[in-house]
Design an enzyme around this catalytic site. Structure first.
Site, short mmCIF file in Angstrom:
data_model
loop_
_atom_site.label_atom_id
_atom_site.label_comp_id
_atom_site.label_asym_id
_atom_site.label_seq_id
_atom_site.Cartn_x
_atom_site.Cartn_y
_atom_site.Cartn_z
N TYR A 48 82.17 31.45 38.90
CA TYR A 48 82.62 32.27 38.15
C TYR A 48 82.55 34.01 38.31
O TYR A 48 82.81 34.61 38.63
CB TYR A 48 82.96 32.13 37.03
CG TYR A 48 83.19 33.09 35.64
CD1 TYR A 48 84.76 33.78 35.80
CD2 TYR A 48 82.27 33.81 35.01
CE1 TYR A 48 84.91 34.43 35.36
CE2 TYR A 48 82.40 34.89 34.30
CZ TYR A 48 83.63 35.58 35.07
OH TYR A 48 83.76 35.97 34.01
N GLU A 90 77.39 39.99 32.98
CA GLU A 90 78.32 38.53 33.58
C GLU A 90 76.98 37.39 32.51
O GLU A 90 76.99 36.66 31.58
CB GLU A 90 79.07 38.25 34.26
CG GLU A 90 79.66 39.24 34.49
CD GLU A 90 81.49 38.49 33.90
OE1 GLU A 90 81.67 37.82 33.20
OE2 GLU A 90 82.40 39.90 34.07
N ASP A 106 87.10 32.45 34.25
CA ASP A 106 86.07 32.66 32.78
C ASP A 106 87.88 31.32 32.29
O ASP A 106 88.94 31.16 32.95
CB ASP A 106 85.73 33.06 32.66
CG ASP A 106 87.03 34.38 31.63
OD1 ASP A 106 88.16 34.88 32.47
OD2 ASP A 106 86.64 34.95 31.10
#
Ligand code: SF4
Length: 365
Positions: free
Chosen positions: A132, A49, A150
């Site tokens: 996020y 991520e 996202d």
């Protein structure tokens, strides 16, 4: 069953059920993704991520593999030096991510015994982990019922509910609407399903509504406004900055590099000495006052261009050859060492331009 309202259906499938059924048949195979039924490793989710922030899956994949091979868990990453991590990151861009990655690994290893926090709230305390990313890790690795918003998820939700308010102002509303859809079972798969739907079906241009499992309940599709959503506030144009770079070359072809300050743009990374950046290129005489050494500096024809998040950069490149290395605080690196050095892409482009090489020579292997 798509686009089909059956009067006889006993119970209308929920948005989450429709989406998860689609996901089970259409999920993307990604190197960092756990196989169906397998528990997700928070280290892998976190690493991927952070790498994926503002970067494509294709660009991230080789870096992710290399990192995982070299540092298979967070404790091993914490034992690496910052320089090793920055060098391995070189070419991926947005270098504050590499520093934060390393700092977060140290925090987890020293303060938490190598164990990841398990909630989005606690994950947000880690350097480099925003709303996020925290939600994505919490949902995917720990099945917390949170929505990971996202750009893909935002687009799907904005369309599903026909939200016409512009981003970024609409963010809280979109998050709230998405959170209500997160099922008790499989919140992690739900988060990934929303991302996959956004990247494969609910495309920003020409959404493939005919293939979408949510089309029956999608308001933007009903109103015929899907393609116009999500609205975005007009962006300010990025300013253009200009300056000079100085590439000093010794007689075996090694180049002189200095390290940028730890904090700020490209912090801690290497570069050839640069002059100040301004609205216009400095004239030759003014530029040479900023050169690291006195020498026979020749300006290369052409420019190096690079786009940063908040501005565009154009540099003229001056090159000088030295028989004897002048003294300086920096270091001299030759081509084989450049490949593994903590050199950001813009500086690799600059060196390639200076030395008439193709950029790939300086790319990570
Ligand atoms: Fe997106 Fe179309 Fe599906 Fe609506 S129906 S979520 S606009 S792909």
């Amino acid at each position: 069953m798509r686009n089909h309202h059956s009067r006889t259906a006993r119970k209308k499938a929920s948005t989450a059920e429709l989406l998860l059924a689609w996901y089970d048949a259409n999920r993307r195979e990604l190197v960092w993704r756990a196989k169906p039924g397998e528990a997700a490793d928070p280290y892998r989710v976190w690493l991927s991520e952070i790498m994926l922030q503002q970067t494509t899956v294709a660009a991230v994949t080789p870096y992710y593999r290399a990192f995982l091979k070299r540092w298979p868990d967070v404790k091993r990453l914490a034992r690496a030096s910052l320089d090793e991590v920055c060098a391995a990151w070189a070419g991926l861009g947005y270098y504050s991510r590499a520093r934060n990655l390393w700092r977060a690994a140290r925090m987890i290893a020293t303060q938490q015994g190598g164990v990841f926090p398990t909630t989005a709230g606690d994950l947000r305390e880690l350097p480099g982990v925003g709303a996020y990313t925290a939600a994505a890790i919490a949902a995917i690795a720990f099945d917390e019922r949170v929505a990971a918003m996202d750009a893909n998820a935002e687009r799907v939700i904005a369309r599903l509910f026909a939200i016409e308010e512009a981003l970024p102002k609409a963010k809280p509303k979109l998050t709230e609407l998405a959170t209500k859809l997160v099922p008790k079972n499989r919140p992690g798969d739900f988060a990934q399903a929303l991302m996959d739907l956004g990247s494969a079906v609910c495309l920003s241009k020409r959404p493939r509504c005919g293939d979408c499992p949510l089309s029956a309940g999608c308001r933007a599709r009903q109103f015929g406004i899907a393609e116009t959503l999500p609205r975005k506030a007009a962006k300010r144009p990025r300013p253009l900055k200009r300056g000079a770079a100085f590439v000093a070359v010794d007689r075996v072809g090694a180049v002189y590099l200095v390290r940028r300050p730890e904090n700020g743009l490209l912090g801690g990374m290497l570069q050839p000495p640069l002059g100040e950046w301004g609205a216009a290129f400095p004239a030759r005489a003014a530029a040479l006052e900023e050169a690291p050494f006195t020498g026979n500096w020749l300006k290369k024809p052409g420019l190096v261009r690079h786009g940063f998040t908040h501005f565009e950069l154009e540099m003229e490149v001056y090159v000088a050859n030295f028989i004897r290395r002048p003294n300086g605080e920096g270091m001299w690196l030759s081509a084989p060492d450049l490949a593994g050095a903590a050199l950001p892409t813009v500086m690799r482009k600059t060196l390639a331009h200076a030395l008439d090489e193709d950029v790939p020579l300086f790319k990570i292997s």
